[in-house]
Design a protein around this motif. Structure first.
Motif, PDB file in Angstrom:
ATOM      1  N   SER A  84       0.866  -1.186   0.000  1.00 56.57           N
ATOM      2  CA  SER A  84       0.000   0.000   0.000  1.00 56.57           C
ATOM      3  C   SER A  84       0.893   1.224   0.000  1.00 56.57           C
ATOM      4  O   SER A  84       1.871   1.283   0.743  1.00 56.57           O
ATOM      5  N   LEU A  85       0.551   2.195  -0.850  1.00 57.17           N
ATOM      6  CA  LEU A  85       1.365   3.403  -0.965  1.00 57.17           C
ATOM      7  C   LEU A  85       0.539   4.649  -0.723  1.00 57.17           C
ATOM      8  O   LEU A  85      -0.460   4.890  -1.398  1.00 57.17           O
ATOM      9  N   HIS A  86       0.964   5.436   0.273  1.00 60.86           N
ATOM     10  CA  HIS A  86       0.449   6.790   0.480  1.00 60.86           C
ATOM     11  C   HIS A  86       1.525   7.721  -0.077  1.00 60.86           C
ATOM     12  O   HIS A  86       2.560   7.913   0.570  1.00 60.86           O
ATOM     13  N   PRO A  87       1.310   8.280  -1.273  1.00 59.28           N
ATOM     14  CA  PRO A  87       2.391   8.991  -1.956  1.00 59.28           C
ATOM     15  C   PRO A  87       2.628  10.419  -1.479  1.00 59.28           C
ATOM     16  O   PRO A  87       2.601  11.380  -2.248  1.00 59.28           O
ATOM     17  N   ARG A  88       2.848  10.541  -0.187  1.00 66.54           N
ATOM     18  CA  ARG A  88       3.395  11.748   0.419  1.00 66.54           C
ATOM     19  C   ARG A  88       4.694  11.345   1.112  1.00 66.54           C
ATOM     20  O   ARG A  88       4.861  10.184   1.489  1.00 66.54           O
TER      21      ARG A  88
END
Length: 320
Positions: free
Chosen positions: A170-174
């Motif tokens: 899972s990627l939270h792109p901050r």
């Protein structure tokens, strides 16, 4: 909408509840499941506290009565602690064990956990490998785009996790330095999806069903997880499923609809935590349920002034 296969686990949908400290507890997960969430992530739990059998930590892992699939999210900077905690984690029958590699909170970073792991990607590999050596259920990781804008290394971190045995990313792109400010760079989700062979779940700036649909279309990610956008609005799950399956949204909750769910949320919290703890924990949730409606401020004022369950029941009777 699509099914997702994570190792040997088949999930019947791809709209999830993200792990969010202080929010994704058992009462809220139960409500989100009612509205269509296929996989709920728990609040993150400390491996060291699990090993010590800390009662509050163990409570965070308890599944809701209606949850079919729960991902328990753990955090640690130590492979040995991760391995030692798994026996206790498995007692709560999770479908997935998720390693937090993205939390930006200073006290988590000081322990070498959360997004601090992204400064040493090999450590992600070591911790995931230690977990996988203790269980056959799927292990996943949740990462950010990097620790700072000068160290964007989500691909390296994802690959190290996968080499260690992770079956989903899972990627939270901050970045960690962004915290929750600015905007999430969805291009990073698209890049990650094109580079790895495991399911990729996108997160960040998802507040409407149309945001979820756009992320799925623009990034080709396998699924999305709602975080801050779901606070006080579990209807978002039902609306997103409607949009993805029929192309239109029929569910349009009124303030009364939201107050009914808010009252249910209150009662579930009291049942789970006991009245004293529940009434402290529930206020942030109740305030979220009122957002976006005429008279929201007056409604919030009534709710935050309550100090007993009886007072809450009186206020909700007037709202319903």
């Amino acid at each position: 909408m699509q099914k997702i296969k994570v190792k040997d686990l088949e999930l019947e949908g791809n709209i999830f509840l993200a792990p969010t400290a202080g929010y994704s507890d058992r009462p809220f997960r139960q409500i989100c499941t009612d509205f269509g969430s296929v996989l709920n992530f728990s609040e993150m739990v400390s491996c060291e506290a699990i090993i010590r059998d800390n009662p509050k930590t163990l409570q965070l892992m308890e599944p809701a009565n209606n949850e079919k699939h729960t991902a328990i999210q753990i955090f640690t900077g130590n492979p040995d602690s991760a391995a030692k905690s798994i026996k206790s984690v498995l007692k709560f029958n999770p479908s997935i064990i998720d390693l937090n590699c993205g939390c930006p909170v200073p006290k988590i970073l000081k322990s070498g956990s959360g997004s601090d792991l992204m400064k040493t990607p090999k450590k992600i590999n070591e911790i995931v490998r230690a977990i996988c050596n203790e269980t056959d259920i799927p292990v996943s990781i949740k990462i950010r785009s990097g620790f700072t804008h000068e160290s964007i290394n989500f691909l390296e971190c994802a690959n190290e996790g996968i080499l260690g045995g992770a079956s989903m990313v899972s990627l939270h792109p901050r970045t960690r330095s962004q915290g929750y400010s600015g905007f999430a760079n969805w291009d990073y989700i698209k890049e990650l999806k094109s580079m790895v062979d495991v399911p990729v779940i996108g997160s960040g700036d998802l507040y409407t069903p149309y945001d979820a649909k756009r992320m799925l279309e623009e990034t080709n990610c396998d699924g999305v997880m709602f975080a801050r956008g779901i606070f006080g609005n579990p209807f978002l799950f039902a609306q997103t499923i409607e949009l993805l399956t029929t192309g239109e949204i029929k569910t349009q909750p009124t303030l009364t609809d939201k107050m009914e769910i808010a009252f249910k949320h209150l009662k579930l919290s009291v049942e789970f935590y006991g009245e004293d703890v529940a009434l402290k924990e529930i206020k942030k949730h109740l305030c979220s349920y009122t957002k976006g409606f005429p008279g929201a401020k007056e409604t919030r004022d009534k709710l935050v002034r309550c100090s007993t369950l009886e007072e809450y029941e009186t206020v909700f009777q007037s709202l319903l």
